[in-house]
Design a protein around this motif. Structure first.
Motif, mmCIF file in Angstrom:
data_model
loop_
_atom_site.group_PDB
_atom_site.id
_atom_site.type_symbol
_atom_site.label_atom_id
_atom_site.label_comp_id
_atom_site.label_asym_id
_atom_site.label_seq_id
_atom_site.Cartn_x
_atom_site.Cartn_y
_atom_site.Cartn_z
ATOM 1 N N CYS A 151 0.840 -1.201 0.000
ATOM 2 C CA CYS A 151 0.000 0.000 0.000
ATOM 3 C C CYS A 151 0.873 1.247 0.000
ATOM 4 N N TRP A 152 1.956 1.194 0.762
ATOM 5 C CA TRP A 152 2.876 2.334 0.823
ATOM 6 C C TRP A 152 3.497 2.593 -0.551
ATOM 7 N N TYR A 155 0.878 4.078 -2.723
ATOM 8 C CA TYR A 155 0.578 5.428 -2.260
ATOM 9 C C TYR A 155 1.624 6.424 -2.757
ATOM 10 N N ARG A 156 2.893 5.987 -2.808
ATOM 11 C CA ARG A 156 3.994 6.887 -3.152
ATOM 12 C C ARG A 156 4.074 7.225 -4.639
#
Length: 512
Positions: A151-152, A155-156
């Motif tokens: 997810c990170w 997201y980035r």
């Protein structure tokens, strides 16, 4: 050619012009998790149809190819990241469109739980910690960490995800290539246990002995092809939104066909389809064919397959987040979900809230199902084919209906916008209905709920939950423009990015 769009410099705020054709193909392939898909499916397909496994994969490819054509044609006209939701709403109205979007979300959430579990197991196997790989609490915690990390990454920004997927997909295909090379070597040196190393009968579509087994195998095979449509959900972020995503989808499905049939033939040539020992028809090997074969086939390099399955699961975890996050972003843009889902990160240009919510819901689902019963989790995974057939089928029908007035204008339109999408949709509808009937039986899957198969309850139940949520949301004031057919209908333009100058000339010159 005209498109049904209203362009703006930023569209929904996503990162315009990020992906090229190669990057789109990589993400389409990575989303299917080629190595893990084979691990999870091959044994069960062989158990269902025996030596007809290769032709089962080919038959299952046909509706995928036909639906890919529907995606390509709809995307050329409406390059919106909502894909099935947007297209079905324009074709059939808000309620069918909403359920199509829900089907995409359900499939993503369920498969994320599955991928997280596999990632957790294989991480500890790779580290030589077999006891931890069998510890449910440790595996679940590890899986949650994987979902959070991916997810990170999502997201980035899309660029970092694309670079990561290039590496991870390369590892997967290297492992599969080594597996096939070692199989050929073992056969050449007489070390393969199978008595028949190849037969054209494996490709005979009339040799299926059991009809229900054939339907089961095709539905299982649909699962391993599923995921290529991720490159369509990234259409607004490609360098040529109207052409690249559709081409990437067709290329991805073709590469997957070659991959799956080739590796299946290699595995059968080495181990055979018997029900004993290393035979692919042995129920003890069905959960993980590569785990059963890796030491005998690859010897000291067996760890490569373990790493490849881990990489495959982790890779697909990241790419599975992408289409659902963008789908919910599109739904919020047209008032089909609360406006918070419309949030786009000002720096990373990603659907930030939708991405985080996807991770949270997937983690809650995964942990919740594991706490309740791992068997129920497995039944929900078995039911995944229903959600896939549901929203792919809707897309096929939407293509035919949306373009119905253009079908007689040229042979190309008749086939690519009419006949092929319709055939694909009908095949998937039949697979959905027949599978639902089979799943109704109490002995189908791992559990029995309410006197019927737990797989049926999880599969049909998840779609019913969506229908209930749709009705509940329709009573909110913010939802009125969507369900009244005002914010999105056949005539309303969709909000997509302005066409970058780098490909404006090719658009003006006409499309394929």
């Amino acid at each position: 050619m005209t498109t049904d769009t209203a362009t703006g410099a930023g569209g929904k705020g996503l990162a315009v012009g990020t992906l090229g054709l190669a990057g789109s193909v990589v993400i389409g392939l990575a989303s299917t998790a080629p190595v893990y898909s084979l691990v999870a499916t091959l044994g069960f397909v062989v158990m269902a149809v025996g030596a007809q496994a290769p032709i089962a994969f080919i038959v299952a490819f046909l509706p995928m190819l036909f639906i890919a054509a529907a995606y390509q044609e709809l995307n050329r006209q409406i390059p919106d990241c909502g894909t099935t939701f947007t297209w079905a709403t324009k074709a059939f109205g808000p309620r069918v469109g909403w359920m199509g979007g829900w089907g995409v979300a359900v499939a993503g959430i369920v498969v994320l739980a599955n991928l997280a579990q596999i990632g957790g197991i294989y991480l500890w196997l790779m580290l030589g910690q077999d006891a931890l790989a069998e510890n449910t609490a440790v595996v679940t915690a590890t899986g949650v960490v994987f979902i959070a990390l991916m997810c990170w990454v999502s997201y980035r920004g899309l660029e970092i995800g694309e670079r990561l997927q290039n590496i991870l997909l390369g590892v997967q295909y290297l492992a599969l290539a080594l597996f096939v090379i070692f199989v050929i070597y073992r056969i050449a040196t007489g070390e393969a246990p199978a008595t028949e190393h190849f037969s054209w009968q494996w490709f005979n579509p009339f040799a299926f002995a059991d009809y229900s087994g054939f339907i089961e195998a095709v539905l299982l095979a649909l699962f391993i092809y599923w995921g290529w449509d991720t490159c369509l959900a990234l259409n607004e972020e490609t360098k040529d939104p109207q052409r690249i995503p559709g081409r990437a989808a067709i290329i991805s499905t073709a590469i997957l066909l070659i991959t799956y049939v080739g590796v299946t033939v290699a595995a059968m040539a080495y181990a055979g389809v018997g029900t004993d020992g290393l035979g692919l028809g042995n129920e003890a090997n069905a959960d993980d064919v590569f785990l059963a074969l890796k030491d005998d086939v690859m010897g000291p390099l067996a760890i490569v397959l373990v790493i490849a399955v881990l990489v495959s699961a982790v890779s697909s975890t990241q790419t599975t987040i992408l289409p659902t996050a963008r789908g919910t972003l599109a739904m919020a843009t047209y008032k089909a979900l609360p406006r918070r889902f419309q949030t786009v990160h000002p720096r990373f240009r990603t659907p930030s809230f939708s991405t985080l919510m996807m991770g949270v819901v997937a983690c809650v689902y995964y942990v919740g199902m594991t706490v309740i019963s791992d068997n129920i989790l497995q039944d929900s995974i078995l039911s995944l084919g229903l959600a896939i057939a549901f929203y792919y089928g809707i897309t096929g029908f939407a293509c035919v209906w949306y373009f119905r007035k253009e079908l007689t204008t040229s042979p190309r339109n008749l086939f690519l916008k009419g006949i092929l999408p319709l055939l694909g949709a009908l095949m998937l509808t039949y697979a959905f209905v027949q599978s639902a009937i089979d799943m109704w039986q109490p002995d189908y899957g791992y559990t029995e709920l309410l006197g019927i198969g737990g797989t049926f309850v999880m599969g049909i139940g998840s779609l019913v939950v969506g229908a209930v949520l749709m009705v509940v949301w329709s009573f909110f004031a913010d939802a009125r423009p969507f369900f009244a057919g005002e914010s999105l209908n056949r005539e309303t333009p969709v909000l997509v990015p302005e066409e970058p100058e780098t490909y404006q000339r090719s658009i003006d010159g006409g499309l394929m």
